[in-house]
Design a protein around this motif. Structure first.
Motif, PDB file in Angstrom:
ATOM      1  N   ILE A 265      87.265  19.663  45.510  1.00 55.20           N
ATOM      2  CA  ILE A 265      87.977  18.798  46.094  1.00 55.20           C
ATOM      3  C   ILE A 265      88.125  19.524  47.245  1.00 55.20           C
ATOM      4  CG2 ILE A 265      89.961  17.815  46.429  1.00 55.20           C
ATOM      5  CD1 ILE A 265      90.475  17.141  43.547  1.00 55.20           C
ATOM      6  N   GLY A 266      88.567  20.916  47.067  1.00 52.23           N
ATOM      7  CA  GLY A 266      89.371  21.706  47.609  1.00 52.23           C
ATOM      8  C   GLY A 266      87.499  21.615  48.744  1.00 52.23           C
ATOM      9  N   PHE A 267      86.379  21.958  48.387  1.00 56.64           N
ATOM     10  CA  PHE A 267      85.557  22.194  49.170  1.00 56.64           C
ATOM     11  C   PHE A 267      84.661  20.878  49.358  1.00 56.64           C
ATOM     12  CE2 PHE A 267      80.791  22.441  49.916  1.00 56.64           C
ATOM     13  CZ  PHE A 267      80.313  24.317  50.271  1.00 56.64           C
ATOM     14  N   THR A 268      85.349  19.776  49.436  1.00 57.91           N
ATOM     15  CA  THR A 268      85.379  18.855  49.741  1.00 57.91           C
ATOM     16  C   THR A 268      85.771  18.622  51.383  1.00 57.91           C
ATOM     17  OG1 THR A 268      84.694  17.290  47.902  1.00 57.91           O
ATOM     18  CG2 THR A 268      84.766  16.031  49.575  1.00 57.91           C
ATOM     19  N   LEU A 269      87.003  18.755  50.836  1.00 50.20           N
ATOM     20  CA  LEU A 269      88.183  19.151  52.098  1.00 50.20           C
ATOM     21  C   LEU A 269      87.653  20.437  52.755  1.00 50.20           C
ATOM     22  CD1 LEU A 269      91.464  18.558  50.191  1.00 50.20           C
ATOM     23  CD2 LEU A 269      89.997  16.187  51.301  1.00 50.20           C
ATOM     24  N   GLU A 270      86.706  21.025  52.811  1.00 55.94           N
ATOM     25  CA  GLU A 270      86.536  21.369  53.634  1.00 55.94           C
ATOM     26  C   GLU A 270      85.614  20.993  54.879  1.00 55.94           C
ATOM     27  OE1 GLU A 270      87.752  25.079  54.781  1.00 55.94           O
ATOM     28  OE2 GLU A 270      89.809  23.926  53.900  1.00 55.94           O
ATOM     29  N   SER A 271      83.864  21.108  54.138  1.00 50.21           N
ATOM     30  CA  SER A 271      82.783  20.868  54.682  1.00 50.21           C
ATOM     31  C   SER A 271      82.642  19.413  54.533  1.00 50.21           C
ATOM     32  CB  SER A 271      81.480  21.351  53.447  1.00 50.21           C
ATOM     33  OG  SER A 271      81.987  20.063  52.239  1.00 50.21           O
ATOM     34  N   ILE A 286      72.726  27.776  50.970  1.00 52.53           N
ATOM     35  CA  ILE A 286      73.638  29.079  51.832  1.00 52.53           C
ATOM     36  C   ILE A 286      72.501  29.784  52.371  1.00 52.53           C
ATOM     37  CG2 ILE A 286      75.045  30.559  51.138  1.00 52.53           C
ATOM     38  CD1 ILE A 286      76.201  28.562  48.895  1.00 52.53           C
ATOM     39  N   ASN A 287      72.751  30.046  53.597  1.00 48.53           N
ATOM     40  CA  ASN A 287      72.451  31.192  54.511  1.00 48.53           C
ATOM     41  C   ASN A 287      72.447  32.231  53.945  1.00 48.53           C
ATOM     42  OD1 ASN A 287      71.402  28.613  56.188  1.00 48.53           O
ATOM     43  ND2 ASN A 287      72.201  29.796  58.073  1.00 48.53           N
ATOM     44  N   ALA A 288      71.708  33.488  54.330  1.00 47.77           N
ATOM     45  CA  ALA A 288      71.703  34.629  53.729  1.00 47.77           C
ATOM     46  C   ALA A 288      72.742  35.875  53.766  1.00 47.77           C
ATOM     47  CB  ALA A 288      70.628  35.822  54.476  1.00 47.77           C
ATOM     48  N   ASP A 289      74.041  35.248  56.176  1.00 53.67           N
ATOM     49  CA  ASP A 289      74.974  35.570  55.803  1.00 53.67           C
ATOM     50  C   ASP A 289      75.795  34.828  55.393  1.00 53.67           C
ATOM     51  OD1 ASP A 289      75.202  33.181  57.002  1.00 53.67           O
ATOM     52  OD2 ASP A 289      74.859  34.258  58.879  1.00 53.67           O
ATOM     53  N   GLY A 290      75.701  33.900  54.704  1.00 52.57           N
ATOM     54  CA  GLY A 290      76.801  33.183  53.593  1.00 52.57           C
ATOM     55  C   GLY A 290      77.740  32.168  54.668  1.00 52.57           C
ATOM     56  N   LEU A 291      77.893  32.000  56.067  1.00 52.33           N
ATOM     57  CA  LEU A 291      78.825  31.597  56.890  1.00 52.33           C
ATOM     58  C   LEU A 291      78.149  30.157  57.193  1.00 52.33           C
ATOM     59  CD1 LEU A 291      79.103  33.755  59.565  1.00 52.33           C
ATOM     60  CD2 LEU A 291      80.465  33.782  58.605  1.00 52.33           C
ATOM     61  N   LYS A 292      76.604  29.672  56.645  1.00 52.32           N
ATOM     62  CA  LYS A 292      76.507  27.826  56.363  1.00 52.32           C
ATOM     63  C   LYS A 292      76.023  27.767  55.367  1.00 52.32           C
ATOM     64  CE  LYS A 292      75.169  28.510  61.640  1.00 52.32           C
ATOM     65  NZ  LYS A 292      74.703  28.399  63.076  1.00 52.32           N
ATOM     66  N   MET A 293      75.558  26.384  55.380  1.00 48.01           N
ATOM     67  CA  MET A 293      74.430  26.241  54.234  1.00 48.01           C
ATOM     68  C   MET A 293      73.700  24.714  54.700  1.00 48.01           C
ATOM     69  SD  MET A 293      76.587  23.891  50.517  1.00 48.01           S
ATOM     70  CE  MET A 293      75.637  23.684  49.619  1.00 48.01           C
ATOM     71  N   SER A 311      83.791  27.474  56.187  1.00 42.61           N
ATOM     72  CA  SER A 311      85.109  28.034  56.359  1.00 42.61           C
ATOM     73  C   SER A 311      85.271  28.633  55.514  1.00 42.61           C
ATOM     74  CB  SER A 311      86.077  26.689  56.212  1.00 42.61           C
ATOM     75  OG  SER A 311      86.279  26.345  55.012  1.00 42.61           O
ATOM     76  N   LYS A 312      86.219  29.943  55.775  1.00 41.16           N
ATOM     77  CA  LYS A 312      87.095  31.392  54.793  1.00 41.16           C
ATOM     78  C   LYS A 312      86.836  29.972  54.043  1.00 41.16           C
ATOM     79  CE  LYS A 312      90.053  34.717  54.657  1.00 41.16           C
ATOM     80  NZ  LYS A 312      91.838  35.535  54.846  1.00 41.16           N
ATOM     81  N   ARG A 313      88.010  29.682  53.466  1.00 42.95           N
ATOM     82  CA  ARG A 313      88.320  28.922  52.407  1.00 42.95           C
ATOM     83  C   ARG A 313      86.714  27.804  51.167  1.00 42.95           C
ATOM     84  NH1 ARG A 313      90.540  29.526  47.465  1.00 42.95           N
ATOM     85  NH2 ARG A 313      90.115  27.444  46.519  1.00 42.95           N
ATOM     86  N   ALA A 314      85.963  28.086  51.940  1.00 34.18           N
ATOM     87  CA  ALA A 314      84.554  27.569  51.430  1.00 34.18           C
ATOM     88  C   ALA A 314      84.664  27.706  50.881  1.00 34.18           C
ATOM     89  CB  ALA A 314      84.276  26.284  52.938  1.00 34.18           C
ATOM     90  N   ARG A 315      84.003  29.694  51.840  1.00 31.40           N
ATOM     91  CA  ARG A 315      83.527  31.090  51.424  1.00 31.40           C
ATOM     92  C   ARG A 315      84.023  30.633  50.192  1.00 31.40           C
ATOM     93  NH1 ARG A 315      83.334  31.718  57.013  1.00 31.40           N
ATOM     94  NH2 ARG A 315      84.979  34.060  56.951  1.00 31.40           N
ATOM     95  N   GLU A 316      85.163  31.120  50.418  1.00 24.07           N
ATOM     96  CA  GLU A 316      85.697  32.076  49.102  1.00 24.07           C
ATOM     97  C   GLU A 316      85.413  30.967  47.375  1.00 24.07           C
ATOM     98  OE1 GLU A 316      90.056  33.504  50.969  1.00 24.07           O
ATOM     99  OE2 GLU A 316      89.659  31.903  49.963  1.00 24.07           O
ATOM    100  N   ILE A 317      85.422  29.903  48.004  1.00 26.87           N
ATOM    101  CA  ILE A 317      85.150  28.446  46.417  1.00 26.87           C
ATOM    102  C   ILE A 317      83.498  29.096  45.951  1.00 26.87           C
ATOM    103  CG2 ILE A 317      85.033  26.555  46.496  1.00 26.87           C
ATOM    104  CD1 ILE A 317      86.903  25.778  48.510  1.00 26.87           C
ATOM    105  N   ILE A 318      83.726  29.267  47.041  1.00 30.22           N
ATOM    106  CA  ILE A 318      81.561  29.726  46.723  1.00 30.22           C
ATOM    107  C   ILE A 318      81.365  30.841  45.350  1.00 30.22           C
ATOM    108  CG2 ILE A 318      79.098  30.375  47.488  1.00 30.22           C
ATOM    109  CD1 ILE A 318      79.580  28.218  50.006  1.00 30.22           C
ATOM    110  N   GLU A 319      82.349  31.616  46.297  1.00 29.53           N
ATOM    111  CA  GLU A 319      82.180  33.158  45.243  1.00 29.53           C
ATOM    112  C   GLU A 319      82.716  33.191  44.140  1.00 29.53           C
ATOM    113  OE1 GLU A 319      80.052  35.889  46.413  1.00 29.53           O
ATOM    114  OE2 GLU A 319      79.284  34.699  47.792  1.00 29.53           O
TER     115      GLU A 319
END
Length: 410
Positions: A265-271, A286-293, A311-319
Motif C-alpha cells: 500500500i505504501g509503495f502504491t501511494l508513492e508510485s 529499477i535503474n542502477a541509481d535506484g531513483l527511477k523504475m 521517492s525516498k519512501r518508495a526507495r526505503e520500501i524497495i530495500e
C-alpha cells in the motif's frame, strides 16, 4: 458406481444425439438444462450457434442452409430472431419486457464489429481493455437491431448488468465454493459498457444514412446509478491507511502481515502504480541509481511503457522488500502472487478494517491526487509518471495541482 453413472449418462446423451436432425447436437449445461447447437458447414461457410430449444436451432440452420444454396453469404444477412446471444435475463420476458422479435437492419453486434475493424485500421488504435468492453456489449446484444433500440431497452440493460455476477463469482457459485452473495458489476464498469455502445452507434450514424434515436442515451435521473451524476471522491480519509495496516494480521486463511500490506500500500501511494503493474514488478526494472523504475509496456494496462520516479519512501520500501525476498525471486512484491490475489485480499482487508466502498484501484487515485497536491512535479510530469495518456482522463485531478493554482498573469 461413478463409472456406471458416467456410462449411463454418456449412453443417454449419445441416444439423444442420434435422434436429432443432422447438424444439431445437444449439450447438458451445468444447471441441468439442455442446449441445442446448430452447425452449418457448406461451400466454405462454417457457422455454429446454441439455442434453448430444438425448434430455434433447426430454424436457424434451415434458413442459413437455404441462403448458402442460393449463393448468399449468411454473415451479410440479419434475420428476424429473438435476442438469442444476450444474457438469459435479457431474453426472459418476465425480467425484460423489451424482449421481442427483432426487425431488419444492422445489428448492434455488426455495428460494433465494424467500428472495431475501423479502429484497428486507424492510426489511433484502441487499447485492449477498451476493446474488451466493446466485445462484451456485442455479445450481450447480438443480433438485436439498432433500429429497434429504445431508451427503455438500455435502461433495462443497466439494471440487469448491475445485478449480474462477475464471471469469477458466477464460476464459484456454480461450483458451490462461493461464500455469501456474489459480487456484481460495479457502476463504473456498467458505465464503460454503455459508453462503448454509445460510441459505436454514434459512429455508425455518422457514416450511414440511418438516424440514431436522439433520446436513446438520454437517461432519467432515477435510471442512472448515483455515481454517474458527477465526479466521485475516491480518497483515503485520515487514519484509514493505519487501519488497513492493522487489519493485516495472520490467522486462518489470512496470509499477509501488516508489514506486507504496509509495503504494498505504501509503495502504491508513492508510485500510483496499478495492481497488475505491482504484481508483475521485477528488480531489473529499477535503474542502477535506484531513483527511477521502468514500467514495461507489456505490464501496463494501456500497453504503453513509462518511467516512475521513486521517492525516498518508495526507495526505503524497495530495500525492505529486497531483504525479505526469497533467493532467486525476480519479483519485488513476491508475497502477492498475482493482481487477482491483491484485489481479492484487499477486499477482505477493507472488510476487517471496517472501511466501506474502497477498492485497491482507489489507492492509485489517492496517489495521483497526492502527487498533484505536492507541488513537486509539473502536470505533464505527473501524467507521464501515472500513465494518463490524455487530458480527458486526467482532467479530474487538474484542480488539485498546487503550483498551477498559484499562477498569475501579473
Amino acid at each position: 458406481m461413478k463409472e456406471k453413472n458416467h456410462q449411463k449418462t454418456t449412453s443417454t446423451l449419445s441416444m439423444t444425439t442420434e435422434k436429432l436432425p443432422l447438424g444439431i447436437r445437444s449439450h447438458t449445461l451445468k444447471n441441468g438444462s439442455i442446449a441445442f447447437e446448430a452447425r452449418v458447414n457448406r461451400k466454405g461457410t462454417k457457422l455454429q450457434k446454441r439455442f434453448g430449444t430444438l425448434k430455434e436451432a433447426l430454424g436457424w440452420k434451415t434458413s442459413n442452409d437455404a441462403l448458402i444454396e442460393s449463393g448468399i453469404d449468411p454473415s451479410t444477412v440479419i434475420h428476424k430472431k429473438t435476442l438469442a446471444t444476450a444474457p438469459n435475463a435479457m431474453r426472459d420476458p418476465a425480467l425484460n419486457p423489451t424482449a421481442q422479435l427483432l426487425g431488419d437492419g444492422p445489428s448492434v453486434r455488426s455495428v460494433i464489429e465494424n467500428y472495431l475493424e475501423h479502429r484497428e485500421k486507424s492510426h489511433h488504435k484502441l487499447p485492449e481493455n477498451q476493446i474488451t468492453n466493446f466485445k462484451r456489449v456485442a455479445n450481450d446484444w447480438g443480433t438485436f437491431m439498432v433500429s429497434d433500440l429504445r431508451n427503455e431497452d438500455l435502461s433495462n440493460y443497466i439494471s440487469l448488468l448491475l445485478k449480474t455476477p462477475l464471471k469469477s463469482e458466477a464460476r464459484r457459485q456454480a461450483k458451490g465454493t462461493l461464500k455469501g452473495d456474489p459480487k456484481t458489476y460495479s457502476e463504473a464498469s456498467v458505465r464503460k459498457f454503455i459508453y462503448a455502445m454509445k460510441v459505436a452507434l454514434e459512429w455508425q450514424a455518422k457514416n450511414s444514412k440511418a438516424k440514431l434515436n436522439d433520446f436513446l442515451f438520454d437517461f432519467d435521473k432515477n435510471v442512472i446509478p448515483a455515481a454517474w451524476s458527477g465526479h466521485r471522491e475516491r480518497r483515503l480519509k485520515p487514519g484509514e491507511d493505519e487501519k488497513l495496516y492493522a487489519a493485516g494480521v495472520v490467522r486462518g486463511d489470512i496470509t499477509y502481515t501488516p508489514d506486507d500490506w504496509r509495503a504494498l500500500i505504501g509503495f502504491t501511494l508513492e508510485s500510483a502504480m496499478r495492481q497488475q503493474e505491482l504484481a508483475m514488478a521485477e528488480w531489473k526494472q529499477i535503474n542502477a541509481d535506484g531513483l527511477k523504475m521502468r514500467i514495461p509496456a507489456q505490464h501496463s494496462k494501456t500497453k504503453t511503457g513509462r518511467t516512475i520516479l521513486l521517492s525516498k519512501r518508495a526507495r526505503e520500501i524497495i530495500e525492505l522488500q529486497r531483504k525479505t525476498c526469497p533467493k532467486g525471486s525476480s519479483r519485488i512484491f513476491h508475497q502477492f502472487t498475482s493482481a487477482g490475489s491483491i484485489c481479492d485480499s484487499f477486499a477482505k482487508l477493507t472488510s476487517r478494517a471496517g472501511i466501506e466502498d474502497l477498492t485497491f484501484h482507489d489507492l492509485r487515485h489517492e496517489a495521483t491526487s497526492r502527487l498533484c497536491e505536492s507541488g513537486k512535479l509539473s502536470m505533464m510530469a505527473i501524467m507521464e509518471m501515472t500513465g494518463h495518456g490524455s487530458m480527458k482522463t486526467f482532467k479530474g485531478y487538474v484542480h488539485l495541482i498546487a503550483h498551477e493554482n498559484n499562477l498569475r498573469l501579473d
